[in-house]
Every structure is written in C-alpha cells, then in structure tokens.
Design an enzyme around this catalytic site. Sequence first.
Site, mmCIF file in Angstrom:
data_model
loop_
_atom_site.group_PDB
_atom_site.id
_atom_site.type_symbol
_atom_site.label_atom_id
_atom_site.label_comp_id
_atom_site.label_asym_id
_atom_site.label_seq_id
_atom_site.Cartn_x
_atom_site.Cartn_y
_atom_site.Cartn_z
ATOM 1 N N GLU A 21 0.844 -1.187 0.000
ATOM 2 C CA GLU A 21 0.000 0.000 0.000
ATOM 3 C C GLU A 21 0.878 1.234 0.000
ATOM 4 O OE1 GLU A 21 -3.714 0.170 2.221
ATOM 5 O OE2 GLU A 21 -2.935 1.949 3.251
ATOM 6 N N ALA A 55 -10.577 10.885 3.266
ATOM 7 C CA ALA A 55 -11.981 10.638 3.585
ATOM 8 C C ALA A 55 -12.892 11.357 2.606
ATOM 9 C CB ALA A 55 -12.282 11.094 5.010
ATOM 10 N N HIS A 82 -8.287 3.132 -3.740
ATOM 11 C CA HIS A 82 -9.221 3.234 -2.616
ATOM 12 C C HIS A 82 -10.331 4.230 -2.951
ATOM 13 C CE1 HIS A 82 -6.343 1.714 0.757
ATOM 14 N NE2 HIS A 82 -6.081 1.135 -0.394
ATOM 15 N N ARG A 112 -15.544 2.926 4.252
ATOM 16 C CA ARG A 112 -16.382 4.002 4.765
ATOM 17 C C ARG A 112 -15.570 5.285 4.855
ATOM 18 N NH1 ARG A 112 -18.005 4.995 10.910
ATOM 19 N NH2 ARG A 112 -15.926 5.901 10.756
ATOM 20 N N ALA A 129 -19.457 1.013 4.393
ATOM 21 C CA ALA A 129 -18.825 0.632 3.128
ATOM 22 C C ALA A 129 -19.708 -0.307 2.323
ATOM 23 C CB ALA A 129 -17.471 -0.021 3.400
ATOM 24 N N LYS A 168 -20.600 -7.167 3.581
ATOM 25 C CA LYS A 168 -19.776 -6.652 2.487
ATOM 26 C C LYS A 168 -19.598 -7.717 1.403
ATOM 27 C CE LYS A 168 -17.087 -3.617 5.537
ATOM 28 N NZ LYS A 168 -15.742 -3.353 6.121
#
Length: 291
Positions: A21, A55, A82, A112, A129, A168
């Site tokens: 990541e 966010a 993301h 989320r 999410a 999910k």
Amino acid sequence: MRVDQIFHEAKAAGRAPVSFEMFPPKGELTLERAHTAAEALSACGPDFISVTCSAGGTGNSSATAQIAAMISRDFGVSAVAHLTGIGLTRGDLAERIEAYRAAGVENVLALRGDRPQGAALPEGDFSYAAEIIPALAEAGFCVGAAAYPEGHIECDDLAESIRHLRLKQDAGASFFVTQLCFDNETIYRFLELAERAGITAPITIGIMPFMGKQQITRMVFLCGASLPSPVIKILARYEDDPESLMAAGIDYACRQLEDLAAHGVDGCHIYTMNRPSVARAAMAALRGVAA
C-alpha cells in the site's frame, strides 16, 4: 489484472499474493515523487499495489486514480484505487465511478472512511462501506473491502464486525484487506470466526512495521489496534534510540509475515508508508519462507 483473478491464479499455483500500500501525493509528496516511489515498490515484484485516498475522496481522489492507472501502465503491476463513501451523495459516487473508469482503474477498495476527529460524520447518503459496494460491482470493478481482526474501533462487539464483513461479501466484495494487527494469534482467531460466518472471499492480512513511538501511538488510537507484550518491550528498550527502534519494528513485521506465510494465509499486504526499504525487507522475509 483484476485482483480476484490474481487470487485465483495464485491459489492454483499454490502460493499467496503479496501486495503493498502506498499513499497518494499529498503535501510534500508530488506526483513525480509518487512515480519514483511506485517504481521502487513495483521493482520488488508485488502482485498488486493499493493507493489510498482521503476521507470522502476529497482533495486527492483524482490523484488516487491517476497513480493507480500509472502503476498499471508504467510498471505492469495491478493496482487498487481506494474509494471512501463518507460524506458522498449518490451523485458524488456516480461521478467517482466515472472518473475511476476514465482513468482505467479495474480494482477498487471500498471503505467508509475515517470519522473527522472531533466532528460528526459529514452528511451523505452512505453510512457503511457495504452501501457503496453494489454500485461499484455493478459498474464492473473488482471490489475489495476492509476487515478488522480486532473489530472496528467504533464497534465493541467482534461478532458484529464479522457480521458486517459478511454483509460486504454479500454486497459484492470479492476480496478483503485487514487493518494492521501486531498479534498473529489474534489474526488466526479472527480468520476462524470469519470462516464460520461463511466468508469465502480471500482475506489478505495487513501488516505495518512500526517505525517510531509517535507513529505507533497514533495508529493505536486511530485504529484501536492493541500492543502485545513483545511490542511494548521493544518500544521500552529502544525508546531513546530511534534508529534501532525502526530496525526492530521492521524485523518484528518480517517475523509476523514469515509466520503468516507458514500458516498459509490467503495473502499478505504490507503498509509500506512509501518506503521501498520496508517493501524489500518484507519480500525477502516472505521469499525465505517460500524457499
């Protein structure tokens, strides 16, 4: 390549995918430096690289998509962009989907997003999410989602977190990436609970080397991750020696990865903090187990 295909092919070959990541350009990290970091990470041979966003996707959502596309285009490594649902309206989500499509993104990690410190959640159409996953899956993306070995920080009941994990999956998530965790026994208990709950999508385990006392303190309060005794002892031993603490943190993460690989987890995801040295150390540890 789609991440679900990566997991399928890796399983057929008897191995577990390894992924990294990286953060998007923000502040002092320019797009040029992001390209340099991505090049160094790609050279380590990961199966895919995920790219974070802020966010609600505000501020750097375009950079997230651009970097993900750049990683695939320039370095031939699959990328995951993301996307956070916090504060988004349905119209906003539709715009994000079109922007990610236009950039050539194939894989999206649906989150989320973190609650702004000291403030209520921004107004939007989505609270979880799982609510944005169906639209992403219907748009043709391979969708991943987050998993929490110790439960979400805002949820006191681990069983409830597992229930949300199943929601999910049922909504269309085809793989999961866990939040960082410093205790492998906790991870194995979580995986057992997830299996009992009917989670069949692969769960790749997120590991973050601790690089300093301030970093680990921030992450513990942000994520709710607990500190096992060996980590506390390392922090105490090297409290006044930042260089040795960093080396010990990387070594601890590598030993976690070796144990995870030996236990046959679905995959390992390293939070590299844009540091190629962390990625190289992780890959060396995992290759040692494979050998």
